[in-house]
Scaffold this motif. Sequence first.
Motif, PDB file in Angstrom:
ATOM      1  N   ARG A   1       0.831  -1.213   0.000  1.00 37.07           N
ATOM      2  CA  ARG A   1       0.000   0.000   0.000  1.00 37.07           C
ATOM      3  C   ARG A   1       0.867   1.265   0.000  1.00 37.07           C
ATOM      4  O   ARG A   1       0.550   2.249  -0.671  1.00 37.07           O
ATOM      5  CB  ARG A   1      -0.918  -0.022   1.227  1.00 37.07           C
TER       6      ARG A   1
ATOM      7  N   ALA B   1       2.262   1.640  -3.440  1.00 35.16           N
ATOM      8  CA  ALA B   1       1.226   2.060  -4.384  1.00 35.16           C
ATOM      9  C   ALA B   1       0.919   3.541  -4.255  1.00 35.16           C
ATOM     10  O   ALA B   1       0.783   4.258  -5.257  1.00 35.16           O
ATOM     11  CB  ALA B   1      -0.039   1.239  -4.160  1.00 35.16           C
TER      12      ALA B   1
ATOM     13  N   ARG C   1      -2.898  -7.424  -4.559  1.00 43.50           N
ATOM     14  CA  ARG C   1      -2.687  -5.992  -4.376  1.00 43.50           C
ATOM     15  C   ARG C   1      -1.512  -5.491  -5.208  1.00 43.50           C
ATOM     16  O   ARG C   1      -1.557  -4.392  -5.783  1.00 43.50           O
ATOM     17  CB  ARG C   1      -2.441  -5.695  -2.896  1.00 43.50           C
TER      18      ARG C   1
ATOM     19  N   THR D   1      -1.728  -2.792  -8.244  1.00 43.46           N
ATOM     20  CA  THR D   1      -0.891  -1.587  -8.232  1.00 43.46           C
ATOM     21  C   THR D   1      -0.206  -1.394  -9.585  1.00 43.46           C
ATOM     22  O   THR D   1      -0.117  -0.272 -10.097  1.00 43.46           O
ATOM     23  CB  THR D   1       0.151  -1.681  -7.120  1.00 43.46           C
TER      24      THR D   1
ATOM     25  N   TRP E   1      -0.752   1.892 -11.856  1.00 44.74           N
ATOM     26  CA  TRP E   1       0.353   2.743 -12.314  1.00 44.74           C
ATOM     27  C   TRP E   1       0.374   2.864 -13.833  1.00 44.74           C
ATOM     28  O   TRP E   1       0.674   3.927 -14.378  1.00 44.74           O
ATOM     29  CB  TRP E   1       1.676   2.170 -11.822  1.00 44.74           C
TER      30      TRP E   1
END
Length: 622
Positions: free
Chosen positions: A97, A100, A125, A129, A133
């Motif tokens: 996280r 990210a 996750r 990410t 991106w």
Amino acid sequence: MAVSENVLNLTGRLAPRWMDRALADALATADPADMPVLVDRLLQRSGRIASEALVRHFHMFADPLKQRVVDESAKLAEALRGVGRHGGVQDRLNAVRIIARAGDRAMMDQLNRHLSSSESRVARRAAATMLQWTERHCGQAGADPGPWQEAMGRALVDACRTYARHRWRDVILAACGLCERRPDWLKRFFNPQHDAATKALVCMLDALDEPDVCRLAPVMLRCATLRPAALRALIRPRAQRWIGHWLENPTLLNCFGMRKALAELPRAEHLVPTHKQMAGMKSAALRQLPNWIDQLPLDRRAKLVAMGRISGCSDPSVRLGCLRRLQAMRCGEADALISCLGFDPSPAVARMALRWLLRRRWGGLTRLLTRLVGCHNKPIRRMAAAHLAERSFASLWHNWAVLEQNTRRSAGRAWLKLDRRDRSRLNAKLHADDGGQRFRAVAMVRELGLADRYSAELIERLEDEDAKVVSSAAGALGAARDTPQLDRALRKALDHDDDRVRSNAIESLHRLGRLDRAKPQLWRLVDEGGNRSRATALWAMSEQPTERTMMALTSMLDDPRPSHRLSALWVVGRTRPQAMTQPVMTLAQSESDVDVRAAALRIIRQRRIPLYPDVRVLGEAG
């Protein structure tokens, strides 16, 4: 706040290592109100324990504190790497996280390690990410193709290579999203070395339900590994709904080899958008329609139908692109479609279409120009009128000799409506080197009633070396406006060597009412002129007959030359003097020349004069 102050006062007396551990332990049990002070103290520390504590407890922070930690993520790089290797599930989730939210491309290698995690939540996750991106930094038109795309490309190559271990679809979607801007990278991501990722992309392509994958279907034709699947996808009717997505990215259509790749499609009619689809397309997609249809493997007829469909688009740039593609086809059917663009609302498009058809000398050009003369577009209306006038004059000029008089006048009036101001065309013919052209030009001026408009040129033609031209000009000037210059020129023509010129000059002077000053010359012509000028002079002066004119006419009827007697009869036929009845009867009874006798008999029949008054017609007697 009292508990936190006591803890901080106690930790100030400890060694740095134990101080970091004490702050980390306090962070685990602190109240939300005490968290900001502890986080600030930990961020001021640079030790591994303090940094790892921030990562491990990241999920406990409020959003403002999370953002403060993310802003300092560069100091946490080692801690993020260590937690990613040895931390628990929640610790690794926190690390992902932070990465990210930080958006630091230097941490992409850590995302790849998290992709291979045995814990699905962490791997999912990390894959999400990567997709996020890609959409944020590489998916927008006009994005910088530099550092971010290069870094994302390297990370996605590694992710595709290890796809067999993690099998997260977001990685495939991220790779496809990046390929929208860099189509040549398809082979880097999907190749025999990355077999698992390639097979996953083929399955998604067969399903035709992922926009990121479907948008790349045309480009996949250029990749040997993906070509069979791309062909299967593009020939399906469902592929039609993705046309708008393909056209929104011009990079895909303009990449090298696209036309050759599309040529492998067995059929492509379903890839031409319908009117309903075009109505829902964005402007960027509409502008690519002519290029798209041009690259599709359609036969000429199908391509012309498709071009005709998009030529009615409201965007002028689309119609301009359609015009250029039709021009490249160079055929009569394409020219017929281009003629419709001559009525385009955009003056630039209409002007280009009209100029192309003029250059091509299209067969229906005259009819098109006739319609364009009444169009709403003023520049095109003027252009069409100018070219139609030129074509009308050329047609009238070449067919003048074979046209009937009424047709000549009708065609001439039509040309004059278009060419009301331009005198250059007929003026050039009046000054042509060839005498035949000058004679025809003067005849056109005379028959179309343009003598007043071209009076200066006609006066100049009175000095022409060709007697036919001078004669025609002299006759035409009778319809011009009376001026002293014109009077002098016509009286000078009375001394011309050619008898026809003198005769036409007398007629023009008579029409202008200028005979009084020319009577000495007229009497000289009556005495010494040729048959035409002699007869015309007598006719002009017979409107107010005198004894002298009657004697001259009688003398001419008795002239030994048949041509003079015939011309004298012409005067009698036009003036009808009663005194000439007996001489005419004598010619009808005793004339040896056939033509003279026939003319005399014709006058007698017209005037109903009995040729033998003493002979009664049978049946008239009692």
